[in-house]
Design a protein around this motif. Structure first.
Motif, short mmCIF file in Angstrom:
data_model
loop_
_atom_site.label_atom_id
_atom_site.label_comp_id
_atom_site.label_asym_id
_atom_site.label_seq_id
_atom_site.Cartn_x
_atom_site.Cartn_y
_atom_site.Cartn_z
N UNK A 52 37.34 43.10 51.27
CA UNK A 52 38.19 42.13 50.58
C UNK A 52 38.90 42.80 49.39
N UNK A 53 38.16 43.63 48.69
CA UNK A 53 38.73 44.33 47.54
C UNK A 53 39.89 45.24 47.98
N UNK A 54 39.67 45.96 49.08
CA UNK A 54 40.71 46.88 49.57
C UNK A 54 41.93 46.08 50.02
N UNK A 60 41.65 36.84 40.74
CA UNK A 60 42.13 36.51 39.40
C UNK A 60 40.97 36.32 38.42
N UNK A 61 39.89 35.66 38.86
CA UNK A 61 38.74 35.45 37.97
C UNK A 61 38.12 36.78 37.54
N UNK A 62 38.10 37.73 38.45
CA UNK A 62 37.52 39.04 38.10
C UNK A 62 38.40 39.74 37.07
N UNK A 63 39.70 39.63 37.23
CA UNK A 63 40.62 40.24 36.25
C UNK A 63 40.46 39.60 34.88
N UNK A 64 40.31 38.25 34.88
CA UNK A 64 40.12 37.55 33.59
C UNK A 64 38.80 37.95 32.95
N UNK A 65 37.76 38.07 33.76
CA UNK A 65 36.45 38.49 33.22
C UNK A 65 36.51 39.93 32.71
N UNK A 66 37.17 40.80 33.45
CA UNK A 66 37.27 42.19 33.00
C UNK A 66 37.96 42.26 31.64
N UNK A 67 39.00 41.48 31.47
CA UNK A 67 39.71 41.47 30.18
C UNK A 67 38.78 40.98 29.07
N UNK A 68 37.97 39.95 29.38
CA UNK A 68 37.02 39.45 28.38
C UNK A 68 35.98 40.52 28.02
N UNK A 94 28.69 41.02 37.68
CA UNK A 94 28.61 42.42 37.26
C UNK A 94 29.30 43.32 38.28
N UNK A 95 29.09 43.06 39.55
CA UNK A 95 29.69 43.91 40.58
C UNK A 95 31.21 43.86 40.54
N UNK A 96 31.78 42.66 40.43
CA UNK A 96 33.24 42.56 40.38
C UNK A 96 33.78 43.21 39.10
N UNK A 97 33.14 42.93 37.98
CA UNK A 97 33.65 43.44 36.68
C UNK A 97 33.53 44.96 36.62
N UNK A 98 32.57 45.50 37.37
CA UNK A 98 32.38 46.96 37.32
C UNK A 98 33.45 47.72 38.09
#
Ligand SMILES: Cc1cc2nc3c(=O)[nH]c(=O)nc-3n(C[C@H](O)[C@H](O)[C@H](O)COP(=O)(O)O)c2cc1C
Length: 190
Positions: A52-54, A60-68, A94-98
C-alpha cells in the motif's frame, strides 16, 4: 521551552489512557512545557502494508502525525496493554510515522526525542507488562525513554468525574511524570 506531544495508545472514545495522559500533560504545562494533546482516533490509519505504501504513499493521517512528531521534542505516552503488550493502534502508528518522507533522515520523527510512559488498565497490574515492550520499541528507534513510569490499576474506578485520579498520591505521581519530561526535554532541547 519543551514542546511535548501527548496521546494515549487507544482508539476507544472513553479511553482511560487518554484521561491519564491528560493528567501528565497538566503536570508538564505546570513546569512550563507547551503540550499538544491528540487522540489517535482522529488519525485513522490502515494497517501498515508495504505494498500500500509503494502504491499510494503515506496516508494523510500518517503525514499529519509525522509533522506533529517532527515539531515536538518529547512524547507523553499512555499505553493500554493488550494481551500483555503494546496495542495494535500504537504499534501501527509508530510503524507509519517511522517511514521516511522523501529527503528525510532515517527515524527523523523519533531520533533524539524524549518520552515518558504510563498506563492504565482495569486489571491489577495497570498495564505494566505492556510498557516493557513499548519501552524497548522506542529505545530501538532512538527515543530516550525516562526511567520513571506509572501504571494505574483498577482504572475503571480510579478516576473522578473531573478527570483527576481519586488517589492523590497517584495523581501527583502522574503529574510528576509530566513535569520530569518537561524538565529533561527543556535541558536537552532548550
Ligand atoms: C484485545 C484486548 C486485550 C487486553 N489485554 C489486556 C492485558 O493483557 N492486560 C490488561 O491489564 N488489560 C487488558 N485488556 C483490557 C484493557 O486494559 C482495557 O480494555 C482498557 O480499557 C484499555 O485501555 P483504554 O481504556 O485506554 O482503551 C485487554 C483488552 C482488549 C480489548
Amino acid at each position: 521551552m519543551a514542546r511535548l506531544l501527548a496521546f494515549g495508545g487507544s482508539l476507544r472514545r472513553d479511553s482511560w489512557n487518554q484521561k491519564l495522559v491528560r493528567i501528565a500533560a497538566g503536570g508538564a504545562r505546570s513546569a512550563g512545557a507547551e503540550v499538544t494533546e491528540i487522540a489517535l482516533r482522529d488519525y485513522p490509519l490502515p494497517v501498515f502494508d508495504q505494498d500500500l505504501e509503494v502504491e499510494a504513499g503515506l496516508p494523510e493521517s500518517a503525514l499529519r502525525l509525522k509533522e506533529l512528531f517532527r515539531s515536538h521534542d518529547g512524547l507523553l505516552l499512555a499505553c493500554p496493554e493488550y494481551n500483555s503488550s503494546i496495542t495494535a493502534a500504537l504499534k501501527n502508528t509508530i510503524d507509519w510515522v517511522s517511514r521516511r518522507a522523501p529527503g528525510e533522515e532515517p527515524l527523523a520523527c523519533f531520533s533524539g526525542k524524549v518520552a515518558v510512559l504510563m498506563s492504565a488498565s482495569p486489571g491489577a497490574l495497570g498495564g505494566l507488562r505492556g510498557l516493557v515492550h513499548v519501552r524497548a520499541i522506542l529505545g530501538n528507534i532512538r527515543v530516550l525513554v525516562l526511567p520513571d513510569q506509572v501504571a494505574v490499576s483498577g482504572a475503571h474506578e480510579a478516576f473522578q468525574e473531573n478527570g483527576a485520579l481519586k488517589d492523590p498520591q497517584r495523581q501527583a505521581a502522574v503529574e510528576n511524570l509530566g513535569r520530569e519530561l518537561a524538565r529533561v526535554t527543556a535541558r536537552l532541547h532548550g
